[in-house]
Design a protein around this motif. Structure first.
Motif, PDB file in Angstrom:
ATOM      1  N   PHE A 257       0.830  -1.206   0.000  1.00  0.00           N
ATOM      2  CA  PHE A 257       0.000   0.000   0.000  1.00  0.00           C
ATOM      3  C   PHE A 257       0.864   1.255   0.000  1.00  0.00           C
ATOM      4  O   PHE A 257       1.876   1.335   0.679  1.00  0.00           O
ATOM      5  N   ASN A 258       0.449   2.254  -0.752  1.00  0.00           N
ATOM      6  CA  ASN A 258       1.113   3.556  -0.773  1.00  0.00           C
ATOM      7  C   ASN A 258       2.587   3.480  -1.175  1.00  0.00           C
ATOM      8  O   ASN A 258       3.446   4.113  -0.567  1.00  0.00           O
TER       9      ASN A 258
ATOM     10  N   TRP B 100       0.487   2.771  -6.594  1.00  0.00           N
ATOM     11  CA  TRP B 100      -0.630   2.099  -5.921  1.00  0.00           C
ATOM     12  C   TRP B 100      -1.677   3.148  -5.586  1.00  0.00           C
ATOM     13  O   TRP B 100      -1.356   4.181  -4.986  1.00  0.00           O
ATOM     14  N   LEU B 101      -2.922   2.933  -5.979  1.00  0.00           N
ATOM     15  CA  LEU B 101      -3.982   3.890  -5.647  1.00  0.00           C
ATOM     16  C   LEU B 101      -4.947   3.335  -4.617  1.00  0.00           C
ATOM     17  O   LEU B 101      -5.416   4.052  -3.733  1.00  0.00           O
ATOM     18  N   ALA B 102      -5.290   2.068  -4.753  1.00  0.00           N
ATOM     19  CA  ALA B 102      -6.251   1.410  -3.878  1.00  0.00           C
ATOM     20  C   ALA B 102      -5.938  -0.086  -3.961  1.00  0.00           C
ATOM     21  O   ALA B 102      -5.146  -0.495  -4.817  1.00  0.00           O
ATOM     22  N   PRO B 103      -6.535  -0.903  -3.076  1.00  0.00           N
ATOM     23  CA  PRO B 103      -6.183  -2.331  -3.093  1.00  0.00           C
ATOM     24  C   PRO B 103      -6.422  -3.011  -4.449  1.00  0.00           C
ATOM     25  O   PRO B 103      -5.857  -4.070  -4.706  1.00  0.00           O
ATOM     26  N   ASP B 104      -7.244  -2.394  -5.303  1.00  0.00           N
ATOM     27  CA  ASP B 104      -7.501  -3.017  -6.603  1.00  0.00           C
ATOM     28  C   ASP B 104      -7.256  -2.031  -7.748  1.00  0.00           C
ATOM     29  O   ASP B 104      -7.801  -2.183  -8.828  1.00  0.00           O
ATOM     30  N   GLU B 105      -6.440  -1.008  -7.509  1.00  0.00           N
ATOM     31  CA  GLU B 105      -6.316   0.058  -8.508  1.00  0.00           C
ATOM     32  C   GLU B 105      -4.901   0.633  -8.543  1.00  0.00           C
ATOM     33  O   GLU B 105      -4.301   0.871  -7.493  1.00  0.00           O
TER      34      GLU B 105
ATOM     35  N   THR C 226      -2.053  17.844   4.818  1.00  0.00           N
ATOM     36  CA  THR C 226      -2.300  17.319   6.159  1.00  0.00           C
ATOM     37  C   THR C 226      -1.456  16.084   6.453  1.00  0.00           C
ATOM     38  O   THR C 226      -1.335  15.672   7.597  1.00  0.00           O
ATOM     39  N   LEU C 227      -0.877  15.518   5.413  1.00  0.00           N
ATOM     40  CA  LEU C 227      -0.052  14.322   5.586  1.00  0.00           C
ATOM     41  C   LEU C 227       1.258  14.703   6.280  1.00  0.00           C
ATOM     42  O   LEU C 227       1.803  15.772   6.043  1.00  0.00           O
TER      43      LEU C 227
ATOM     44  N   CYS D 123       4.170   6.709  -1.891  1.00  0.00           N
ATOM     45  CA  CYS D 123       3.245   7.656  -2.498  1.00  0.00           C
ATOM     46  C   CYS D 123       2.001   7.720  -1.638  1.00  0.00           C
ATOM     47  O   CYS D 123       1.766   6.842  -0.812  1.00  0.00           O
ATOM     48  N   ALA D 124       1.234   8.777  -1.795  1.00  0.00           N
ATOM     49  CA  ALA D 124       0.022   8.921  -0.988  1.00  0.00           C
ATOM     50  C   ALA D 124      -0.950   9.829  -1.711  1.00  0.00           C
ATOM     51  O   ALA D 124      -0.552  10.833  -2.295  1.00  0.00           O
ATOM     52  N   GLN D 125      -2.205   9.435  -1.659  1.00  0.00           N
ATOM     53  CA  GLN D 125      -3.234  10.342  -2.135  1.00  0.00           C
ATOM     54  C   GLN D 125      -3.670  11.163  -0.934  1.00  0.00           C
ATOM     55  O   GLN D 125      -4.026  10.612   0.098  1.00  0.00           O
ATOM     56  N   THR D 126      -3.601  12.467  -1.084  1.00  0.00           N
ATOM     57  CA  THR D 126      -3.918  13.322   0.043  1.00  0.00           C
ATOM     58  C   THR D 126      -4.409  14.661  -0.497  1.00  0.00           C
ATOM     59  O   THR D 126      -4.693  14.791  -1.681  1.00  0.00           O
ATOM     60  N   GLY D 127      -4.522  15.638   0.380  1.00  0.00           N
ATOM     61  CA  GLY D 127      -4.994  16.947  -0.052  1.00  0.00           C
ATOM     62  C   GLY D 127      -3.868  17.969  -0.024  1.00  0.00           C
ATOM     63  O   GLY D 127      -2.956  17.882   0.794  1.00  0.00           O
TER      64      GLY D 127
END
Lengths: 95, 197
Positions: free
Chosen positions: B65-66, B77-82, B132-133, B145-149
């Motif tokens: 993950f991430n 990696w975006l999501a467990p299946d994406e 915020t990360l 990597c991380a999806q965040t704002g």
């Protein structure tokens, strides 16, 4: 501000999440047999628990997965978070 | 169809910025055009899917993950299946290698994203103003990597080296906002914009 532990991404800021209300609500197996009152109960009525509450949250800014959060609605303390799957939901039924 | 849209997000923004470029080395923002984005979905429990994707891209699919993998392409990696593939290569020969026998979903999202590379000593300071990360040196490591704002925009953030260099992948429609945000907040660090085709 709450730090919520996403079961995939780890601890993230509260602003990254969206709230999905009470967890473990099951769709009636035979909707046609239900009267209006029971159907409305399934659709609209939610518990307003004081204390420990099992909720669904979505990591909407991050991995966009739904997961379960056990939270104390008085103190906002998050007891645990876990992935949404049938095992997790069934174990709640048996309690 | 692919690569024919030459009016990239941020083109106007960059043209205005050119007149005010500084020579600061402390912080640079590189806006990447002419790169392609592919979204891949499939089950991690399906070993045929993983083998096939890795054969097509000749690169490991990041299952942790991430994290992201680097090779001919960047695969995030975006999501467990994406996953998101970011590549400079032409998509057509890649897509032709995809087998219809395999259970996977692949979408060309080239028109939907823009990538900025934020580089320099002050990159962490700048990002932490609106992210915020926790991107401290011990918390956000190379290869993560991380999806965040960032500000009010959703971004995909990735750390690629120790300069440090951050890849920021943002929706095209939010690119100008993020560009302006970085410009304004990077002012004190003497931020420097460049455009790389």
């Amino acid at each position: 501000m709450l730090l919520i532990k996403c079961p995939w991404c780890g601890e993230r800021d509260e602003t990254e999440f969206s709230y999905g209300g009470e967890a473990a609500i099951k769709r009636p197996l035979k909707p046609k047999d239900l009267n209006d009152k029971d159907w409305a109960d399934y659709l609209f009525m939610r518990k307003n628990t004081r204390g420990l509450f099992l909720e669904q949250w979505n990591h909407s800014v991050g991995c966009r997965q739904w997961f379960l959060v056990e939270r104390n609605t008085v103190t906002y303390e998050i007891i645990s978070t876990k992935r949404m799957n049938s095992d997790a939901l069934n174990s709640e039924d048996s309690q | 169809m692919l690569n024919e849209n030459k009016n990239y997000a941020l083109d106007d923004f960059i043209n205005e910025e050119k007149s005010s470029l500084s020579s600061s080395q402390g912080l640079g923002i590189n806006i990447r055009a002419e790169i392609n984005f592919l979204n891949i979905r499939g089950s991690i429990n399906d070993s045929d899917f993983i083998k096939h994707v890795e054969a097509v891209f000749q690169q490991a699919l990041p299952l942790d993950f991430n994290t992201f993998s680097v090779g001919e392409h960047h695969i995030y990696w975006l999501a467990p299946d994406e996953w998101l593939v970011v590549t400079e290569h032409d998509l057509k020969p890649i897509l032709q290698k995809i087998s219809p026998e395999i259970d996977l979903y692949i979408t060309n999202q080239t028109g939907g994203y823009t990538q900025l590379i934020l580089q320099g000593d002050y990159a962490r300071s700048l990002l932490s103003k609106g992210c915020t990360l926790d991107i401290g040196e011990k918390k956000f490591l190379i290869g993560q990597c991380a999806q965040t704002g960032l500000g009010k925009a959703g971004i995909l953030l990735a750390l690629t080296d120790s300069k440090p260099s951050f890849n920021i992948i943002v929706r095209r429609s939010f690119a100008e906002y993020v560009g302006l945000w970085l410009k304004q907040c990077g002012n004190e660090f003497g931020v420097n914009f460049t455009h790389k085709h």
